[in-house]
Design a protein around this motif. Structure first.
Motif, short mmCIF file in Angstrom:
data_model
loop_
_atom_site.label_atom_id
_atom_site.label_comp_id
_atom_site.label_asym_id
_atom_site.label_seq_id
_atom_site.Cartn_x
_atom_site.Cartn_y
_atom_site.Cartn_z
N SER A 43 0.83 -1.21 0.00
CA SER A 43 0.00 0.00 0.00
C SER A 43 0.86 1.26 0.00
N CYS A 44 2.10 1.14 0.46
CA CYS A 44 3.05 2.27 0.47
C CYS A 44 3.89 2.31 -0.80
N GLY A 45 3.78 1.30 -1.65
CA GLY A 45 4.57 1.26 -2.87
C GLY A 45 5.94 0.66 -2.73
N VAL A 46 6.28 0.17 -1.53
CA VAL A 46 7.59 -0.43 -1.31
C VAL A 46 7.65 -1.83 -1.91
N GLY A 59 8.81 -2.68 -5.02
CA GLY A 59 8.10 -1.63 -5.73
C GLY A 59 9.00 -0.44 -6.01
N ALA A 60 8.46 0.52 -6.72
CA ALA A 60 9.23 1.70 -7.12
C ALA A 60 9.72 2.50 -5.92
N ARG A 61 8.92 2.57 -4.87
CA ARG A 61 9.34 3.35 -3.70
C ARG A 61 10.59 2.75 -3.06
N ALA A 62 10.76 1.43 -3.10
CA ALA A 62 11.97 0.81 -2.56
C ALA A 62 13.19 1.26 -3.35
N VAL A 64 13.45 4.11 -5.01
CA VAL A 64 13.68 5.52 -4.67
C VAL A 64 14.45 5.63 -3.36
N LEU A 65 14.04 4.85 -2.37
CA LEU A 65 14.73 4.88 -1.07
C LEU A 65 16.18 4.41 -1.20
#
Length: 85
Positions: A43-46, A59-62, A64-65
């Motif tokens: 749900s957070c995109g990770v 996910g894309a957020r991982a 980015v981090l």
């Protein structure tokens, strides 16, 4: 929080999308806890839940981090003498 990071690390280190049952086994969490945490991370995109296979890749957020952390990791490696400045 630490269980979620453990689950995320498990997915990242595997290099392949992971099923909830595999995540539960590898992290020693119950299947229901692994499922809930994977859904929260998705749900957070990770993580992303693959509708076709039901597995969870990063996910894309991982990404980015990870990109945001890269400069700091280089500084740590230089400080430890693992890299030359």
């Amino acid at each position: 929080m630490s269980s979620a990071l453990t689950l995320l690390t498990c997915v990242a280190e595997s290099g392949t999308p992971q099923a909830v049952s595999d995540l539960a086994e590898r992290t020693r969490l119950s299947k229901s806890t692994a499922s809930r945490l994977a859904a929260e991370l998705a749900s957070c995109g990770v993580l992303i839940r693959s509708g076709r296979t039901g597995t969870y890749p990063l996910g894309a957020r991982a990404l980015v981090l990870a990109g945001a952390a890269a400069p700091y990791l280089v500084e740590v490696q230089v400080a430890l003498g693992q890299l030359r400045p």
